[in-house]
Design a protein around this motif. Structure first.
Motif, PDB file in Angstrom:
ATOM      1  N   ASN A   1     -10.039  96.777 -24.877  1.00 25.54           N
ATOM      2  CA  ASN A   1      -9.659  98.045 -24.245  1.00 25.54           C
ATOM      3  C   ASN A   1      -9.655  97.887 -22.728  1.00 25.54           C
ATOM      4  N   TRP A   2      -8.700  98.543 -22.073  1.00 23.11           N
ATOM      5  CA  TRP A   2      -8.696  98.500 -20.621  1.00 23.11           C
ATOM      6  C   TRP A   2      -8.179  99.817 -20.062  1.00 23.11           C
ATOM      7  N   ARG A   3      -8.535 100.073 -18.804  1.00 28.18           N
ATOM      8  CA  ARG A   3      -8.133 101.285 -18.111  1.00 28.18           C
ATOM      9  C   ARG A   3      -7.124 100.933 -17.035  1.00 28.18           C
ATOM     10  N   PRO A   4      -5.872 101.374 -17.133  1.00 33.33           N
ATOM     11  CA  PRO A   4      -4.865 101.098 -16.105  1.00 33.33           C
ATOM     12  C   PRO A   4      -5.044 102.020 -14.914  1.00 33.33           C
ATOM     13  N   PRO A   5      -4.433 101.710 -13.781  1.00 37.49           N
ATOM     14  CA  PRO A   5      -4.576 102.568 -12.599  1.00 37.49           C
ATOM     15  C   PRO A   5      -3.935 103.941 -12.762  1.00 37.49           C
ATOM     16  N   SER A   6      -2.989 104.093 -13.689  1.00 41.18           N
ATOM     17  CA  SER A   6      -2.401 105.400 -13.987  1.00 41.18           C
ATOM     18  C   SER A   6      -2.628 105.709 -15.459  1.00 41.18           C
ATOM     19  N   PRO A   7      -3.836 106.112 -15.828  1.00 42.76           N
ATOM     20  CA  PRO A   7      -4.194 106.239 -17.238  1.00 42.76           C
ATOM     21  C   PRO A   7      -3.490 107.369 -17.977  1.00 42.76           C
ATOM     22  N   GLN A   8      -2.838 108.278 -17.246  1.00 47.39           N
ATOM     23  CA  GLN A   8      -2.177 109.382 -17.928  1.00 47.39           C
ATOM     24  C   GLN A   8      -0.886 108.938 -18.618  1.00 47.39           C
ATOM     25  N   ASN A   9      -0.351 107.781 -18.227  1.00 44.23           N
ATOM     26  CA  ASN A   9       0.887 107.285 -18.805  1.00 44.23           C
ATOM     27  C   ASN A   9       0.665 105.951 -19.501  1.00 44.23           C
ATOM     28  N   PHE A  10       1.408 105.731 -20.595  1.00 49.71           N
ATOM     29  CA  PHE A  10       1.335 104.443 -21.270  1.00 49.71           C
ATOM     30  C   PHE A  10       1.730 103.329 -20.309  1.00 49.71           C
ATOM     31  N   PRO A  11       0.978 102.234 -20.257  1.00 48.94           N
ATOM     32  CA  PRO A  11       1.446 101.054 -19.522  1.00 48.94           C
ATOM     33  C   PRO A  11       2.744 100.542 -20.136  1.00 48.94           C
ATOM     34  N   ARG A  12       3.511  99.787 -19.362  1.00 51.35           N
ATOM     35  CA  ARG A  12       4.748  99.196 -19.839  1.00 51.35           C
ATOM     36  C   ARG A  12       4.472  97.819 -20.438  1.00 51.35           C
ATOM     37  N   LEU A  13       5.450  97.308 -21.191  1.00 53.13           N
ATOM     38  CA  LEU A  13       5.236  96.064 -21.928  1.00 53.13           C
ATOM     39  C   LEU A  13       6.506  95.225 -21.906  1.00 53.13           C
ATOM     40  N   LEU A  14       6.365  93.935 -21.662  1.00 55.39           N
ATOM     41  CA  LEU A  14       7.502  93.022 -21.695  1.00 55.39           C
ATOM     42  C   LEU A  14       7.018  91.633 -22.110  1.00 55.39           C
ATOM     43  N   THR A  15       7.957  90.705 -22.307  1.00 53.30           N
ATOM     44  CA  THR A  15       7.625  89.320 -22.608  1.00 53.30           C
ATOM     45  C   THR A  15       8.190  88.425 -21.507  1.00 53.30           C
ATOM     46  N   VAL A  16       7.519  87.295 -21.298  1.00 50.45           N
ATOM     47  CA  VAL A  16       7.996  86.306 -20.344  1.00 50.45           C
ATOM     48  C   VAL A  16       7.748  84.931 -20.932  1.00 50.45           C
ATOM     49  N   THR A  17       8.670  84.013 -20.675  1.00 48.73           N
ATOM     50  CA  THR A  17       8.550  82.648 -21.182  1.00 48.73           C
ATOM     51  C   THR A  17       8.491  81.677 -20.011  1.00 48.73           C
ATOM     52  N   ALA A  18       7.434  80.870 -19.983  1.00 47.67           N
ATOM     53  CA  ALA A  18       7.273  79.847 -18.959  1.00 47.67           C
ATOM     54  C   ALA A  18       7.177  78.502 -19.676  1.00 47.67           C
ATOM     55  N   GLY A  19       8.181  77.651 -19.475  1.00 48.37           N
ATOM     56  CA  GLY A  19       8.219  76.404 -20.227  1.00 48.37           C
ATOM     57  C   GLY A  19       8.421  76.700 -21.693  1.00 48.37           C
ATOM     58  N   ASP A  20       7.515  76.223 -22.535  1.00 50.88           N
ATOM     59  CA  ASP A  20       7.600  76.510 -23.970  1.00 50.88           C
ATOM     60  C   ASP A  20       6.550  77.515 -24.410  1.00 50.88           C
ATOM     61  N   GLN A  21       5.955  78.211 -23.438  1.00 50.59           N
ATOM     62  CA  GLN A  21       4.914  79.188 -23.750  1.00 50.59           C
ATOM     63  C   GLN A  21       5.404  80.616 -23.518  1.00 50.59           C
ATOM     64  N   GLU A  22       5.143  81.497 -24.476  1.00 48.34           N
ATOM     65  CA  GLU A  22       5.489  82.910 -24.355  1.00 48.34           C
ATOM     66  C   GLU A  22       4.248  83.734 -24.033  1.00 48.34           C
ATOM     67  N   TYR A  23       4.471  84.836 -23.333  1.00 45.20           N
ATOM     68  CA  TYR A  23       3.382  85.730 -22.968  1.00 45.20           C
ATOM     69  C   TYR A  23       3.832  87.176 -23.146  1.00 45.20           C
ATOM     70  N   PHE A  24       2.914  88.020 -23.628  1.00 46.02           N
ATOM     71  CA  PHE A  24       3.111  89.459 -23.576  1.00 46.02           C
ATOM     72  C   PHE A  24       2.475  89.941 -22.271  1.00 46.02           C
ATOM     73  N   VAL A  25       3.158  90.842 -21.569  1.00 47.16           N
ATOM     74  CA  VAL A  25       2.656  91.340 -20.288  1.00 47.16           C
ATOM     75  C   VAL A  25       2.637  92.862 -20.310  1.00 47.16           C
ATOM     76  N   THR A  26       1.467  93.445 -20.095  1.00 45.83           N
ATOM     77  CA  THR A  26       1.371  94.886 -19.899  1.00 45.83           C
ATOM     78  C   THR A  26       1.215  95.134 -18.404  1.00 45.83           C
ATOM     79  N   TRP A  27       1.850  96.198 -17.907  1.00 44.98           N
ATOM     80  CA  TRP A  27       1.712  96.484 -16.488  1.00 44.98           C
ATOM     81  C   TRP A  27       1.753  97.984 -16.227  1.00 44.98           C
TER      82      TRP A  27
END
Length: 435
Positions: free
Chosen positions: A109-135
């Motif tokens: 669990n984490w608390r974002p700086p704007s907790p009233q709104n859902f954080p956003r979510l995307l994916t990024v690929t670096a080399g052959d590694q994938e990452y999920f990113v919340t921001w």
């Protein structure tokens, strides 16, 4: 779960027509806890049966309730990530197998700086590694008073095991965050950017003063805007032309029959750029049509193109490029592209027909959308007249007027559908392909 927290100050630096007709007839992360398992109704439990195209089986599948507007899918693992609100101020990233609905790892669990709104979510690929990113973006602390107290807060998760890295980037204006290249790009909609390496968490600032312009391009210094990120550097555009720093220049890769200095990028996704070009002034349809081309982000090479009448896509309302999981088919509003045959189609509503807005496409080249809809959001909300398109042939077929359309189709053929219940709770349902 292993967690690394880094607070950084910015540093320098096909289906055939028969199939279409069938459609028309109608650190090691913790495994899912009991709480997360309740979030998913799997194929062993009946799911809500919506009216959808016949290509999908509604008696089986999985269903998520009260999740974030965003979801992200890993191409390498098939995991689908989504965010849930666990309290008034805290959120959690969870994953499931996009084919079976089986719960996978979940984050802390984490608390974002704007907790009233859902954080956003995307994916990024670096080399052959994938990452999920919340921001998310907001102020740090209850007493934050100055622009220096506002940040973009990111949690970067390894797709395989859910290992997490926290990165906080000071940012003084509303950010645009994307991942078209090997890192996460933050920009202000103009010329200031920050690039976040998902592997190390290192943040590099790129200011307007550091931008490089192609020689002999006066238009490049007018209305300059950061558009995306390639392996070699930032993708930028000016009033008419566009380029990748230390890479290619649009003037050198202009499609045949176009005005070489007229290119404008309209949408960027990982590895690809959709651009609008004016036809050569000597062309017969120069006054009435533009050429739309899909370019390779790393080389600038035009991969497929199509002419479309100028009123079909209005400036300021450019559609976003959407790719099939394998990347072989693409759609964007009335446009559809087959990168294997290098053909493009513009379903612009000629001879009295209504223009189409396409919103998703699968690996067989079947695209879904609607005629006479305002935009993609309107289509997915039930607006317009539903249609299916066989991108390889350009054939279209009407769907029943009451069907819901998939917002995406996974590599396993699972269609992802949204609906909202009487309690105003959003649902995301995964229906498998009909057998």
């Amino acid at each position: 779960m292993r967690q690394k927290i880094v607070r950084l100050v910015l540093v320098g630096g096909v289906l055939v027509l028969a199939m279409l007709l069938l459609l028309a007839t109608c650190g090691s992360g913790d495994k899912g806890s009991k709480k997360s398992a309740k979030q998913v109704r799997t194929s062993a439990t009946p799911v809500t049966q919506l009216t959808v195209p016949n290509a999908f089986e509604t008696k089986h599948g999985w269903e998520l309730v009260s999740t974030s507007p965003d979801y992200a899918i890993s191409r390498s693992t098939g995991r689908l990530a989504y965010i849930v609100r666990v309290s008034d101020t805290k959120y959690q990233l969870r994953t499931i197998d996009s084919e079976t609905g089986e719960a996978g790892w979940h984050g802390e669990n984490w608390r974002p700086p704007s907790p009233q709104n859902f954080p956003r979510l995307l994916t990024v690929t670096a080399g052959d590694q994938e990452y999920f990113v919340t921001w998310s973006y907001g102020k740090v602390g209850e007493n934050a008073l100055t622009p220096a107290d506002t940040i973009v807060s990111m949690d970067i998760y390894g797709v395989e095991d859910g290992s997490r890295r926290r990165v906080e980037v000071p940012w003084t204006s509303v950010p645009a965050v994307s991942a078209s290249g090997p890192a996460v790009l933050i920009n202000d909609g103009r010329t200031n950017s920050a690039v976040v390496d998902p592997v190390t968490g290192r943040v590099s600032q790129v200011t307007a003063a550091q931008l490089k312009y192609p020689k002999g391009c006066a238009d490049c210094k007018q209305l300059t805007e950061v558009r995306g990120l390639a392996q070699k550097g930032l993708l930028l555009s000016g009033a008419k032309e566009f380029w990748v720093q230390d890479g290619w220049f649009s003037r050198d890769v202009a499609p045949k029959g176009t005005d070489r200095v007229s290119g404008i990028p309209t949408s960027v996704i990982p590895g690809l750029v959709l651009a609008k070009w004016q036809l050569d002034k000597k062309a017969k349809r120069a006054a009435t049509h533009d050429l739309w081309a899909v370019h390779d982000l790393e080389t600038g090479k035009a991969l497929a193109s199509v002419e479309c009448s100028k009123p079909a896509i209005k400036p300021g309302q450019y559609p976003q490029l959407v790719s099939a999981p394998s990347g072989g088919f693409l759609v964007a509003g009335p446009l559809a592209f087959d990168l294997v045959t290098k053909r493009g189609f513009c379903f612009e509503g000629t001879e009295g027909a209504k223009p189409l807005t396409l919103v998703s496409v699968n690996d067989e080249g079947i695209a879904y959308g609607a005629a006479n809809a305002r935009n993609a959001g309107d289509v997915l909300a039930g607006g317009g007249t539903p249609v299916a398109v066989a991108v390889r042939s350009g054939s279209t077929g009407a769907l029943p007027s009451n069907v819901r359309l998939p917002g995406a189709v996974t590599s396993d053929g699972v269609g992802l559908f949204r609906w909202t219940d009487e309690k105003d709770r959003p649902h995301l349902i995964g229906y498998p392909a009909a057998r």
